[in-house]
Design a protein around this motif. Structure first.
Motif, mmCIF file in Angstrom:
data_model
loop_
_atom_site.group_PDB
_atom_site.id
_atom_site.type_symbol
_atom_site.label_atom_id
_atom_site.label_comp_id
_atom_site.label_asym_id
_atom_site.label_seq_id
_atom_site.Cartn_x
_atom_site.Cartn_y
_atom_site.Cartn_z
ATOM 1 N N PRO A 27 0.841 -1.199 0.000
ATOM 2 C CA PRO A 27 0.000 0.000 0.000
ATOM 3 C C PRO A 27 0.874 1.246 0.000
ATOM 4 O O PRO A 27 1.743 1.407 0.844
ATOM 5 C CB PRO A 27 -0.799 -0.131 1.298
ATOM 6 C CG PRO A 27 0.003 -1.038 2.157
ATOM 7 C CD PRO A 27 0.773 -1.939 1.247
ATOM 8 N N LEU A 28 0.674 2.086 -0.963
ATOM 9 C CA LEU A 28 1.420 3.341 -1.059
ATOM 10 C C LEU A 28 0.473 4.519 -0.894
ATOM 11 O O LEU A 28 0.572 5.510 -1.600
ATOM 12 C CB LEU A 28 2.160 3.414 -2.400
ATOM 13 C CG LEU A 28 3.287 2.411 -2.605
ATOM 14 C CD1 LEU A 28 3.813 2.473 -4.031
ATOM 15 C CD2 LEU A 28 4.405 2.642 -1.616
ATOM 16 N N SER A 29 -0.436 4.391 0.056
ATOM 17 C CA SER A 29 -1.445 5.434 0.246
ATOM 18 C C SER A 29 -0.821 6.751 0.711
ATOM 19 O O SER A 29 -1.428 7.805 0.545
ATOM 20 C CB SER A 29 -2.502 4.971 1.241
ATOM 21 O OG SER A 29 -1.886 4.615 2.465
ATOM 22 N N ARG A 152 9.377 -1.175 -2.080
ATOM 23 C CA ARG A 152 9.462 -1.457 -0.637
ATOM 24 C C ARG A 152 10.188 -0.338 0.092
ATOM 25 O O ARG A 152 9.801 0.051 1.204
ATOM 26 C CB ARG A 152 10.158 -2.792 -0.390
ATOM 27 C CG ARG A 152 9.292 -4.003 -0.627
ATOM 28 C CD ARG A 152 9.875 -5.279 -0.051
ATOM 29 N NE ARG A 152 11.249 -5.530 -0.436
ATOM 30 C CZ ARG A 152 11.625 -6.216 -1.519
ATOM 31 N NH1 ARG A 152 10.716 -6.709 -2.325
ATOM 32 N NH2 ARG A 152 12.900 -6.415 -1.768
ATOM 33 N N GLN A 153 11.241 0.203 -0.516
ATOM 34 C CA GLN A 153 11.975 1.311 0.103
ATOM 35 C C GLN A 153 11.075 2.535 0.238
ATOM 36 O O GLN A 153 11.071 3.204 1.269
ATOM 37 C CB GLN A 153 13.215 1.664 -0.737
ATOM 38 C CG GLN A 153 14.063 2.766 -0.151
ATOM 39 C CD GLN A 153 14.692 2.371 1.162
ATOM 40 O OE1 GLN A 153 15.198 1.267 1.302
ATOM 41 N NE2 GLN A 153 14.643 3.255 2.138
ATOM 42 N N LEU A 154 10.307 2.831 -0.786
ATOM 43 C CA LEU A 154 9.363 3.956 -0.715
ATOM 44 C C LEU A 154 8.322 3.742 0.377
ATOM 45 O O LEU A 154 7.980 4.673 1.113
ATOM 46 C CB LEU A 154 8.675 4.140 -2.060
ATOM 47 C CG LEU A 154 9.357 5.061 -3.051
ATOM 48 C CD1 LEU A 154 8.688 4.946 -4.411
ATOM 49 C CD2 LEU A 154 9.346 6.482 -2.561
ATOM 50 N N ALA A 155 7.810 2.518 0.471
ATOM 51 C CA ALA A 155 6.793 2.221 1.495
ATOM 52 C C ALA A 155 7.371 2.395 2.900
ATOM 53 O O ALA A 155 6.669 2.855 3.803
ATOM 54 C CB ALA A 155 6.264 0.802 1.301
ATOM 55 N N ARG A 156 8.646 2.053 3.077
ATOM 56 C CA ARG A 156 9.289 2.226 4.378
ATOM 57 C C ARG A 156 9.467 3.702 4.727
ATOM 58 O O ARG A 156 9.379 4.081 5.887
ATOM 59 C CB ARG A 156 10.672 1.559 4.374
ATOM 60 C CG ARG A 156 10.641 0.185 4.986
ATOM 61 C CD ARG A 156 12.025 -0.378 5.099
ATOM 62 N NE ARG A 156 12.137 -1.328 3.993
ATOM 63 C CZ ARG A 156 13.165 -1.446 3.195
ATOM 64 N NH1 ARG A 156 14.218 -0.708 3.341
ATOM 65 N NH2 ARG A 156 13.173 -2.316 2.236
ATOM 66 N N LEU A 157 9.755 4.517 3.726
ATOM 67 C CA LEU A 157 9.981 5.946 3.971
ATOM 68 C C LEU A 157 8.704 6.675 4.358
ATOM 69 O O LEU A 157 8.736 7.653 5.070
ATOM 70 C CB LEU A 157 10.606 6.609 2.752
ATOM 71 C CG LEU A 157 12.039 6.197 2.437
ATOM 72 C CD1 LEU A 157 12.481 6.823 1.134
ATOM 73 C CD2 LEU A 157 12.963 6.583 3.560
ATOM 74 N N GLY A 158 7.599 6.239 3.791
ATOM 75 C CA GLY A 158 6.345 6.931 4.025
ATOM 76 C C GLY A 158 5.732 6.489 5.257
ATOM 77 O O GLY A 158 5.298 6.751 6.203
#
Length: 158
Positions: A27-29, A152-158
């Motif tokens: 999820p990249l909400s 996955r890296q983007l999801a961790r940052l957000g």
């Protein structure tokens, strides 16, 4: 039968309590829109854009300071010889797929990331067509893995 159902229920409750979940679309909400910058015909960028669309993330046409930006700096493939046939021809390669990218989140410092993915590839000059198709399949798999890792890296940052 009741014992098996009890055991199954116990295993399922243990799995869910430890935080285990199947990998799939993350999820990249937290990113309703993102700008992706890359080379004109980057296959990795096309794959990332497809993944963003699948996750209902709008792809921006230009950079906006109040939106996150992903810049694919470079993705390269290198081959290293692992072994040779008795006649001196290369028998096995190691494929090294290198990816460098930057992530700029609104109001934060730009972050630079890089990683390498490795695969072994056995070459056979007698089966050149089949080996060329196998190499394309390996490259496609490496790109998919790279795209998943960036997501996955983007999801961790957000």
């Amino acid at each position: 039968m009741a014992w098996r159902l009890t055991l199954l229920a116990l295993l399922l409750s243990l799995l869910s309590s430890c935080g285990f979940h199947l990998r799939g679309n993350l999820p990249l909400s937290q990113f309703p829109a993102i700008y992706v910058q890359s080379e004109a015909h980057s296959e990795l960028a096309a794959l990332l854009k497809q993944r963003f669309s699948q996750n209902q993330v709008e792809l921006l046409g230009s950079y906006q300071q109040d939106r996150p930006a992903l810049q694919l700096v470079r993705d390269t493939l290198e081959r290293r010889t692992l072994s040779l046939f008795a006649n001196g021809q290369v028998a096995e390669y190691e494929l090294i797929y290198k990816v460098e990218y930057r992530i700029q989140l609104p109001g934060e410092q730009e972050q630079f990331y890089q990683f390498e993915l490795y695969r072994d590839y056995q070459d056979d000059p007698n089966q050149a067509l089949a080996k060329a198709q196998e190499l394309e399949l390996l490259l496609s798999e490496l790109r998919q893995q790279a795209a998943n890792r960036i997501i996955r890296q983007l999801a961790r940052l957000g």
